[in-house]
Design a protein around this motif. Structure first.
Motif, mmCIF file in Angstrom:
data_model
loop_
_atom_site.group_PDB
_atom_site.id
_atom_site.type_symbol
_atom_site.label_atom_id
_atom_site.label_comp_id
_atom_site.label_asym_id
_atom_site.label_seq_id
_atom_site.Cartn_x
_atom_site.Cartn_y
_atom_site.Cartn_z
ATOM 1 N N GLY A 74 45.505 16.356 55.373
ATOM 2 C CA GLY A 74 43.905 17.407 55.914
ATOM 3 C C GLY A 74 43.749 18.592 55.715
ATOM 4 N N GLY A 75 43.877 19.817 55.988
ATOM 5 C CA GLY A 75 43.287 20.825 55.794
ATOM 6 C C GLY A 75 44.299 21.901 54.987
ATOM 7 N N GLU A 76 45.950 21.492 55.343
ATOM 8 C CA GLU A 76 46.991 22.339 54.869
ATOM 9 C C GLU A 76 46.664 21.772 53.400
ATOM 10 O OE1 GLU A 76 48.382 19.130 57.764
ATOM 11 O OE2 GLU A 76 46.756 20.162 57.762
ATOM 12 N N ASN A 77 46.773 20.321 52.706
ATOM 13 C CA ASN A 77 46.954 20.144 51.310
ATOM 14 C C ASN A 77 45.474 19.806 50.937
ATOM 15 O OD1 ASN A 77 46.393 17.580 52.788
ATOM 16 N ND2 ASN A 77 48.211 16.838 51.413
ATOM 17 N N TYR A 78 44.678 20.091 51.125
ATOM 18 C CA TYR A 78 43.231 19.092 50.859
ATOM 19 C C TYR A 78 42.455 20.165 49.197
ATOM 20 C CZ TYR A 78 38.135 19.314 50.317
ATOM 21 O OH TYR A 78 36.855 18.481 49.480
ATOM 22 N N SER A 79 42.736 21.848 49.183
ATOM 23 C CA SER A 79 42.483 22.136 48.021
ATOM 24 C C SER A 79 43.600 21.165 46.734
ATOM 25 C CB SER A 79 42.882 23.652 47.979
ATOM 26 O OG SER A 79 41.736 24.350 49.357
ATOM 27 N N SER A 80 44.651 21.383 47.034
ATOM 28 C CA SER A 80 45.444 20.929 46.325
ATOM 29 C C SER A 80 45.425 19.537 45.269
ATOM 30 C CB SER A 80 46.901 20.847 46.074
ATOM 31 O OG SER A 80 47.448 20.434 47.248
ATOM 32 N N TRP A 81 45.099 18.795 46.668
ATOM 33 C CA TRP A 81 44.819 17.520 46.830
ATOM 34 C C TRP A 81 43.639 17.250 45.851
ATOM 35 C CZ3 TRP A 81 40.514 14.471 48.467
ATOM 36 C CH2 TRP A 81 40.344 12.975 48.436
ATOM 37 N N LYS A 82 42.262 17.637 46.517
ATOM 38 C CA LYS A 82 41.402 17.747 45.948
ATOM 39 C C LYS A 82 41.700 17.755 43.714
ATOM 40 C CE LYS A 82 36.853 20.164 44.987
ATOM 41 N NZ LYS A 82 35.665 20.638 45.982
ATOM 42 N N ARG A 83 42.185 18.957 43.500
ATOM 43 C CA ARG A 83 41.918 19.151 42.668
ATOM 44 C C ARG A 83 42.871 18.204 41.179
ATOM 45 N NH1 ARG A 83 40.924 21.654 37.930
ATOM 46 N NH2 ARG A 83 43.380 22.129 36.628
ATOM 47 N N SER A 84 44.102 17.751 42.282
ATOM 48 C CA SER A 84 44.726 16.517 41.384
ATOM 49 C C SER A 84 43.230 15.180 41.201
ATOM 50 C CB SER A 84 45.483 16.615 42.415
ATOM 51 O OG SER A 84 47.037 17.444 42.452
ATOM 52 N N MET A 85 42.845 15.082 42.288
ATOM 53 C CA MET A 85 42.206 13.498 42.622
ATOM 54 C C MET A 85 40.093 14.299 41.212
ATOM 55 S SD MET A 85 42.624 11.274 44.086
ATOM 56 C CE MET A 85 40.584 10.277 43.684
ATOM 57 N N MET A 86 40.251 15.832 41.115
ATOM 58 C CA MET A 86 39.106 15.450 40.545
ATOM 59 C C MET A 86 40.141 15.796 38.547
ATOM 60 S SD MET A 86 36.282 16.587 41.236
ATOM 61 C CE MET A 86 35.297 17.367 40.390
ATOM 62 N N VAL A 87 40.680 15.741 38.405
ATOM 63 C CA VAL A 87 41.401 15.766 36.861
ATOM 64 C C VAL A 87 41.581 14.171 37.172
ATOM 65 C CG1 VAL A 87 43.959 16.126 35.759
ATOM 66 C CG2 VAL A 87 42.872 18.112 37.371
ATOM 67 N N SER A 88 42.141 13.457 38.194
ATOM 68 C CA SER A 88 41.996 12.156 37.735
ATOM 69 C C SER A 88 40.607 11.428 37.499
ATOM 70 C CB SER A 88 42.673 11.430 38.652
ATOM 71 O OG SER A 88 44.704 11.545 38.692
ATOM 72 N N LEU A 89 39.747 11.690 38.136
ATOM 73 C CA LEU A 89 38.403 10.878 38.044
ATOM 74 C C LEU A 89 37.792 11.642 36.416
ATOM 75 C CD1 LEU A 89 37.346 11.489 41.572
ATOM 76 C CD2 LEU A 89 38.376 9.185 40.667
ATOM 77 N N LEU A 90 38.091 12.688 36.478
ATOM 78 C CA LEU A 90 37.535 13.406 34.831
ATOM 79 C C LEU A 90 38.191 12.940 34.277
ATOM 80 C CD1 LEU A 90 35.868 15.148 32.927
ATOM 81 C CD2 LEU A 90 38.027 16.738 33.543
ATOM 82 N N ALA A 91 39.398 11.957 33.828
ATOM 83 C CA ALA A 91 40.278 11.229 32.922
ATOM 84 C C ALA A 91 39.552 9.976 32.549
ATOM 85 C CB ALA A 91 41.512 11.189 32.902
ATOM 86 N N LYS A 92 38.972 9.194 34.037
ATOM 87 C CA LYS A 92 38.061 8.108 34.394
ATOM 88 C C LYS A 92 37.179 7.756 33.740
ATOM 89 C CE LYS A 92 42.735 5.884 37.018
ATOM 90 N NZ LYS A 92 42.897 5.130 35.631
#
Length: 214
Positions: A74-92
């Motif tokens: 939800g909204g409480e951890n969206y920002s940290s989750w999005k940041r982690s996903m962007m790093v992983s997607l960038l690596a791939k």
């Protein structure tokens, strides 16, 4: 006469030896010559052209992979989750699939099938790192960019109440029994959340530079 390039005998003396260089060895062995192009840690022999290809999928890329350790709840951890996903997607090399910069090609385009494959792969990655409730709400969206945009519109809380909540947490945060490193880490995480939800305005008139220098 030389045998195997290692030891040879001259007409005027005993056996003489010479060191076979790596270049000579690789020239004699086509397998070694081909292997030199790749890292010894790379068992898949991925060329640079393949790595730069937006449609390339490695052997380790599969639909059930969990790219990040955090589950988006939800909204409480969206920002940290999005940041982690962007790093992983960038690596791939798959960021352009979610930011809309690589739209779906026409069905008769040569890249259509490859795009559909990568699009489905990214959708599966997202579904595996969100809660069941969120996954059910985005299950039938066919475009990963549409899913990414939907999650952003729904959970990105760039507003005053969220900033007030984070600042309140900063005010009650104390070092207690924690060491300085742990205390600073928690404090910095809260400051990063403040910047995420309430980014600073960019100064275009030059007044900020005057204030800083003063």
């Amino acid at each position: 006469m030389a045998h195997g390039g290692g030891t040879h005998t001259c007409n005027g003396g005993g056996p003489q030896t010479r060191t076979v260089t790596a270049q000579e060895t690789s020239e004699d062995d086509p397998i070694l010559t081909d292997t030199k192009r790749f890292s010894v840690l790379d068992n898949t022999h991925i060329s640079q052209d393949e790595a730069r290809n937006l449609y390339f999928l490695a052997h380790s890329d599969h639909p059930n992979a969990s790219l990040v350790p955090k589950i988006h709840i939800g909204g409480e951890n969206y920002s940290s989750w999005k940041r982690s996903m962007m790093v992983s997607l960038l690596a791939k090399n798959k960021v352009k699939f979610v930011n809309g910069k690589l739209p779906q090609p026409d069905p008769d385009d040569n890249d259509y099938d490859a795009w559909c494959q990568c699009n489905s792969m990214v959708i599966s990655w997202i579904l595996h790192v969100v809660s069941t409730e969120i996954a059910d709400s985005i299950m039938y969206l066919d475009d990963d960019a549409a899913i990414w945009s939907e999650l952003h519109d729904r959970f990105h809380q760039n507003n005053g109440p969220r900033v007030f909540e984070v600042k309140s947490s900063m005010q009650v945060l104390t070092q207690g029994c924690n060491n300085v490193q742990t205390y600073f880490t928690r404090l910095k995480a809260l400051w990063d959340l403040v910047k995420e939800f309430h980014p600073q305005h960019v100064c275009s008139c030059g007044a900020m530079k005057t204030i800083v220098e003063y």
